[in-house]
Design a protein around this motif. Structure first.
Motif, short mmCIF file in Angstrom:
data_model
loop_
_atom_site.label_atom_id
_atom_site.label_comp_id
_atom_site.label_asym_id
_atom_site.label_seq_id
_atom_site.Cartn_x
_atom_site.Cartn_y
_atom_site.Cartn_z
N THR A 1 3.20 -2.27 -8.69
CA THR A 1 2.42 -3.49 -8.58
C THR A 1 0.93 -3.15 -8.69
OG1 THR A 1 4.07 -4.43 -7.11
CG2 THR A 1 1.89 -5.45 -7.09
N PRO A 2 0.15 -3.96 -9.41
CA PRO A 2 -1.29 -3.72 -9.47
C PRO A 2 -1.89 -3.62 -8.06
CG PRO A 2 -0.67 -5.38 -11.07
CD PRO A 2 0.55 -5.12 -10.24
N TRP A 3 -2.90 -2.79 -7.93
CA TRP A 3 -3.51 -2.54 -6.62
C TRP A 3 -5.02 -2.70 -6.73
CZ3 TRP A 3 -1.99 -2.41 -1.82
CH2 TRP A 3 -2.75 -1.76 -0.83
N HIS A 4 -5.57 -3.64 -5.93
CA HIS A 4 -7.00 -3.91 -5.95
C HIS A 4 -7.54 -3.83 -4.52
CE1 HIS A 4 -6.63 -5.21 -10.13
NE2 HIS A 4 -5.62 -5.97 -9.77
N PRO A 5 -7.75 -2.61 -4.01
CA PRO A 5 -8.18 -2.47 -2.62
C PRO A 5 -9.62 -2.91 -2.42
CG PRO A 5 -8.23 -0.36 -3.73
CD PRO A 5 -7.60 -1.32 -4.69
N SER A 6 -9.90 -3.31 -1.20
CA SER A 6 -11.27 -3.63 -0.82
C SER A 6 -11.91 -2.39 -0.21
CB SER A 6 -11.29 -4.78 0.19
OG SER A 6 -10.52 -4.45 1.34
N GLY A 7 -13.17 -2.49 0.18
CA GLY A 7 -13.87 -1.36 0.76
C GLY A 7 -13.42 -1.07 2.17
N GLY A 8 -13.79 0.11 2.66
CA GLY A 8 -13.44 0.51 4.02
C GLY A 8 -13.29 2.01 4.12
N SER A 9 -12.54 2.46 5.12
CA SER A 9 -12.34 3.89 5.32
C SER A 9 -11.57 4.49 4.15
CB SER A 9 -11.58 4.13 6.62
OG SER A 9 -12.33 3.70 7.74
N GLU A 10 -11.98 5.68 3.74
CA GLU A 10 -11.29 6.38 2.66
C GLU A 10 -10.59 7.64 3.15
OE1 GLU A 10 -11.39 9.66 -0.45
OE2 GLU A 10 -13.08 9.31 0.88
N MET A 11 -11.26 8.44 3.99
CA MET A 11 -10.64 9.68 4.45
C MET A 11 -11.29 10.15 5.75
SD MET A 11 -10.44 13.47 2.66
CE MET A 11 -9.22 13.05 1.41
N ALA A 12 -10.47 10.69 6.64
CA ALA A 12 -10.94 11.45 7.80
C ALA A 12 -10.50 12.89 7.58
CB ALA A 12 -10.34 10.90 9.10
N SER A 13 -11.40 13.84 7.86
CA SER A 13 -11.06 15.24 7.60
C SER A 13 -11.61 16.16 8.67
CB SER A 13 -11.59 15.67 6.23
OG SER A 13 -13.00 15.60 6.19
N LEU A 14 -10.96 17.30 8.80
CA LEU A 14 -11.38 18.34 9.73
C LEU A 14 -11.46 19.65 8.96
CD1 LEU A 14 -11.98 19.28 12.65
CD2 LEU A 14 -9.52 19.69 12.91
N GLU A 15 -12.60 20.34 9.09
CA GLU A 15 -12.82 21.58 8.38
C GLU A 15 -13.05 22.73 9.37
OE1 GLU A 15 -16.22 23.56 5.43
OE2 GLU A 15 -15.79 21.41 5.33
N TYR A 16 -12.44 23.86 9.08
CA TYR A 16 -12.65 25.07 9.87
C TYR A 16 -13.27 26.13 8.96
CZ TYR A 16 -11.72 29.45 12.30
OH TYR A 16 -11.85 30.68 12.88
N ASP A 17 -14.40 26.71 9.39
CA ASP A 17 -15.13 27.69 8.60
C ASP A 17 -15.16 29.03 9.33
OD1 ASP A 17 -15.76 25.67 6.79
OD2 ASP A 17 -17.60 25.17 7.85
#
Length: 257
Positions: free
Chosen positions: A192-208
């Motif tokens: 099905t076609p998908w037309h999302p609106s704005g908002g959260s895209e990604m939460a991430s955690l980085e270890y260095d």
């Protein structure tokens, strides 16, 4: 754009700014250069990965700004003792047909873009910074907001370590550019076609992790786990052809004065 040509541009979500994690004072000039390899999703939301050789550059000039292959370009105009801010610019990966695999020819390729905007960063303590950058595609394809918190972790002898928590958001045009599905693509994919609106895209955690190998050299390792959210995570591109769990790993050899 050929992949080898993109390496000399600003890289988003690539090798971490690991030197120095804790050793330099806030008013010290920082310079680190090197090279490494990064394994990252083939495209935003992909289940498959690609591996690329990447350069490492980190230059910080107190009171002027910084340039790095992680954070892009920052020109400092606000010079507070704890609050800093100014102009922000970053390079944004697109997606090529060869990277789309079986989706090639069914969903549009995306050219790389340059984003420009501003940033604010607040140094809460010696080991904790929080900040935000807001930018817009210079070709008008969308706006992006990133919130983050960086903290140094206790050193393990000479080995330095740090962690970063990020929350990324997009407006509607940006979300639809990466995760939307138009009628032609939907027909080709059988979804099905998908037309999302704005908002959260990604939460991430980085270890260095930074492991010195001599007085002027060391090895930097970064592990990043990201979870796609909202219209990004719910896109049929992700749900049926990819995954909301996004992993990136990078390893680099670094030289510093």
């Amino acid at each position: 754009m050929p992949r080898h040509s993109r390496f000399i541009l600003l890289l988003a979500c690539t090798l971490p700014t690991l030197w120095p994690l804790t050793g330099a004072a806030a008013d010290s000039t920082v310079l680190a250069v090197g090279a490494g390899v990064q394994r990252m999703p083939a495209w935003a939301g992909a289940r498959s990965s690609r591996e690329d050789p990447v350069p490492y550059i980190d230059l910080e000039l107190p009171g002027v700004g910084s340039f790095s292959t992680l954070n892009g370009l920052e020109l400092e105009f606000l010079h507070g003792p704890a609050l800093r801010g100014g102009l922000y610019g970053a390079y944004q990966w697109g997606r090529e047909r060869t990277e789309l695999g079986t989706l090639g020819g069914k969903v549009p390729t995306l050219s790389p873009r340059l984003n420009l905007g501003g940033y604010l960063e607040w140094q809460i303590g010696k080991a904790l910074d929080v900040g935000a950058n807001l930018s817009h595609d210079t070709e008008g394809a969308g706006a992006y907001l990133n919130l983050y918190a960086d903290t140094d972790l206790p050193a393990l002898g000479p080995v330095e370590q740090a962690a970063t928590l990020r929350w990324a958001m997009m407006n509607g045009p940006a979300m639809r550019r990466f995760f939307g599905i138009g009628p032609a693509s939907a027909t080709a994919l059988g979804v099905t076609p998908w037309h999302p609106s704005g908002g959260s895209e990604m939460a991430s955690l980085e270890y260095d992790l930074f492991v010195p190998t001599s007085r002027h050299t060391g090895v930097a390792l970064a592990l990043v786990y990201g979870r796609l959210l909202g219209g990004a995570g719910n896109s049929p591109l992700v749900q049926q052809f990819g995954t909301a769990n996004q992993w990136s790993e990078s390893l680099a050899f670094i030289w510093h004065p």
